[in-house]
Design an enzyme around this catalytic site. Structure first.
Site, PDB file in Angstrom:
ATOM      1  N   CYS A 114       0.808  -1.225   0.000  1.00 28.97           N
ATOM      2  CA  CYS A 114       0.000   0.000   0.000  1.00 28.97           C
ATOM      3  C   CYS A 114       0.841   1.274   0.000  1.00 28.97           C
ATOM      4  O   CYS A 114       0.311   2.368  -0.227  1.00 28.97           O
ATOM      5  CB  CYS A 114      -0.951  -0.006   1.192  1.00 28.97           C
ATOM      6  SG  CYS A 114      -1.978  -1.492   1.274  1.00 28.97           S
ATOM      7  N   HIS A 251      -2.966   6.805   2.415  1.00 27.23           N
ATOM      8  CA  HIS A 251      -3.486   5.570   1.830  1.00 27.23           C
ATOM      9  C   HIS A 251      -4.896   5.335   2.364  1.00 27.23           C
ATOM     10  O   HIS A 251      -5.142   5.398   3.567  1.00 27.23           O
ATOM     11  CB  HIS A 251      -2.571   4.401   2.191  1.00 27.23           C
ATOM     12  CG  HIS A 251      -3.203   3.061   2.027  1.00 27.23           C
ATOM     13  ND1 HIS A 251      -3.873   2.690   0.883  1.00 27.23           N
ATOM     14  CD2 HIS A 251      -3.290   2.001   2.891  1.00 27.23           C
ATOM     15  CE1 HIS A 251      -4.342   1.464   1.034  1.00 27.23           C
ATOM     16  NE2 HIS A 251      -4.001   1.026   2.234  1.00 27.23           N
ATOM     17  N   ASN A 281     -10.387  -0.218  -0.378  1.00 27.30           N
ATOM     18  CA  ASN A 281      -8.935  -0.215  -0.205  1.00 27.30           C
ATOM     19  C   ASN A 281      -8.317  -0.795  -1.470  1.00 27.30           C
ATOM     20  O   ASN A 281      -8.405  -1.993  -1.720  1.00 27.30           O
ATOM     21  CB  ASN A 281      -8.570  -1.058   1.020  1.00 27.30           C
ATOM     22  CG  ASN A 281      -7.074  -1.122   1.277  1.00 27.30           C
ATOM     23  OD1 ASN A 281      -6.268  -0.870   0.390  1.00 27.30           O
ATOM     24  ND2 ASN A 281      -6.700  -1.482   2.491  1.00 27.30           N
TER      25      ASN A 281
END
Length: 327
Positions: A114, A251, A281
């Site tokens: 990520c 993020h 996500n």
């Protein structure tokens, strides 16, 4: 920070298929209220069966070209951040090179989960600043739906697919990059992983179905402890205060996690840009998606100072302060 590169273009792409919370209710024991309360997510985009990370990446670069209005033949480095490459090798970066017929370029994938997008930007800026390269294409692309366990109600509600691309070019007069801060905690790798060849990590047996495995509680604790400290260090390095930052783009892991990070860092939530509500996500893709969504809504202005912060599996993190100017 000595920088000689500037962000000159951005493009994104997400698949057409939508996986809503109501859809998930039909698949597992969950409901819309429970998901929204814990994650802030309502929808996520899912790639089709024959759609892979390279396909999404190419479409994101094509989208970038609609505003860039120049060809890419002089790109001399392609960096792709991904954890879901079509193949172990060749890389997605090489597939992009082939598709756009870029004649003389270095091309490679990097895996920083990520944090991959901020890693890619940092590496690209470093290559240009060193003088070895002049134009770097940084792409983040993920098809997490292909490695998500849809019987695990704690993880399958989180992940979505997409791609984002940014172009960096040499510009000594108006460089974008102001400061960076990074760190790694390999001891925490056991809390977020996907297996490949090995079946153990530090002598601990792993789940070996090649799907994403996450200890959400431990990852949450690490992120909400580590990222606020990283933000403080990043601002100190740049000799800035949070008041000097126009937008915080973390993020988009989970809205509740972002809210906790903002609270600990004294960042007003209205100064935060995310892609979490309708994209879920998307790992390395979440920051470029948030940037492009804000750009399309007219929120980003040339001259804005942005604080980007990627964090995730590894465990690893990297934050950047950049000036946004696509003029």
């Amino acid at each position: 920070m000595n920088s000689k590169s500037r962000i000159t273009a951005i493009g994104t792409h997400v698949p057409n298929q939508i996986l809503s919370n109501n859809d998930l209710e039909k698949m597992i024991d969950t409901n819309d209220e429970w998901i929204v309360q814990r994650t802030g997510m309502k929808e996520r985009r899912i790639a089709s069966e024959d759609e892979y990370s390279s396909n999404l990446a190419i479409k994101a670069v094509e989208n970038l070209c609609t505003t860039y209005k120049k060809n890419l033949e002089d790109v001399d480095c392609i960096i792709v951040a991904t954890t879901t490459a079509d193949y172990v090798f060749p890389s997605v970066a090489c597939q992009i090179q082939q598709y756009f017929n870029i004649p003389h370029t270095m091309a490679f994938d990097l895996n920083a989960t990520c944090a991959g997008f901020t890693y890619g930007l940092h590496v690209g800026n470093s290559l240009i600043t060193s003088g070895s390269h002049k134009k770097v294409l940084v792409v983040a692309t993920e098809t997490l739906s292909k490695v998500t366990d849809y019987t695990d109600r704690t993880t399958c509600i989180l992940f979505g697919d997409g791609a984002g691309a940014i172009l960096l070019e040499r510009d000594e007069n108006k460089p974008s990059f102001i400061a960076y801060h990074m760190g790694t905690n390999g001891h925490g790798g056991i809390h977020l992983y996907r297996t490949n060849l090995s079946t153990t990590m530090n002598d601990t047996p792993l789940q070996t179905n090649e799907k994403i495995v996450q200890n959400g509680r431990e990852v949450y604790k690490w992120a909400t402890r580590t990222v606020p400290v990283g933000i403080k260090e990043l601002l100190h390095t740049a000799n800035m205060k949070m008041d000097d930052i126009d937008w915080f783009i973390p993020h988009s892991a989970n809205l509740r996690m972002i809210e906790s990070i903002c609270e600990k860092s004294q960042i007003p939530i209205h100064k935060t840009l995310t892609s979490v509500e309708y994209m879920g996500n998307t790992s390395s893709v979440s920051i470029p998606l948030a940037l492009d969504l804000a750009r399309k809504k007219g929120k980003l202005n040339n001259g804005d100072t942005l604080l980007l912060y990627g964090f995730g599996g590894g465990l690893t993190h990297l934050g950047l302060i950049v000036e946004w100017d696509l003029s």
